[in-house]
Design a protein around this motif. Sequence first.
Motif, PDB file in Angstrom:
ATOM      1  N   ALA A   2      24.509 -20.403 -22.989  1.00 55.82           N
ATOM      2  CA  ALA A   2      24.195 -21.834 -22.834  1.00 55.82           C
ATOM      3  C   ALA A   2      25.068 -22.455 -21.745  1.00 55.82           C
ATOM      4  CB  ALA A   2      24.393 -22.557 -24.162  1.00 55.82           C
ATOM      5  N   LYS A   3      26.348 -22.099 -21.712  1.00 55.43           N
ATOM      6  CA  LYS A   3      27.258 -22.620 -20.683  1.00 55.43           C
ATOM      7  C   LYS A   3      26.811 -22.206 -19.288  1.00 55.43           C
ATOM      8  CE  LYS A   3      31.525 -22.881 -23.372  1.00 55.43           C
ATOM      9  NZ  LYS A   3      32.861 -22.275 -23.558  1.00 55.43           N
ATOM     10  N   CYS A   4      26.270 -20.998 -19.164  1.00 53.53           N
ATOM     11  CA  CYS A   4      25.808 -20.495 -17.870  1.00 53.53           C
ATOM     12  C   CYS A   4      24.452 -21.080 -17.469  1.00 53.53           C
ATOM     13  CB  CYS A   4      25.705 -18.973 -17.903  1.00 53.53           C
ATOM     14  SG  CYS A   4      27.282 -18.142 -18.079  1.00 53.53           S
ATOM     15  N   GLY A   5      23.760 -21.692 -18.414  1.00 56.73           N
ATOM     16  CA  GLY A   5      22.471 -22.312 -18.122  1.00 56.73           C
ATOM     17  C   GLY A   5      21.326 -21.336 -17.955  1.00 56.73           C
ATOM     18  N   VAL A   6      21.404 -20.176 -18.588  1.00 52.76           N
ATOM     19  CA  VAL A   6      20.361 -19.163 -18.407  1.00 52.76           C
ATOM     20  C   VAL A   6      19.314 -19.148 -19.524  1.00 52.76           C
ATOM     21  CG1 VAL A   6      21.857 -17.674 -17.036  1.00 52.76           C
ATOM     22  CG2 VAL A   6      21.745 -17.352 -19.506  1.00 52.76           C
TER      23      VAL A   6
END
Length: 81
Positions: free
Chosen positions: A14-18
């Motif tokens: 989620a932090k990486c936005g994938v």
Amino acid sequence: MDDTVETKTLIELAKCGVICEALICRHPAKEVEKWMIKIKFGNSEKILRSKREKVRAFHTIDTASKTLRDMGINTCTLDMN
């Protein structure tokens, strides 16, 4: 290949936005109505696992959605089938 994802891995994704899609759907293996979370990212679809079980089961849709929010995922789809 494992079709589940741990909480800490999901937070990092989620932090990486994938993450392409988060889906709350019925848990098929439970006698009473329970819910689970499926995550789609890249070409993969994974189910959120618990520490002791292969699938993390939620008693309510609200609990599942709060868990997603707490992980940094603010949008999800609800499948009530």
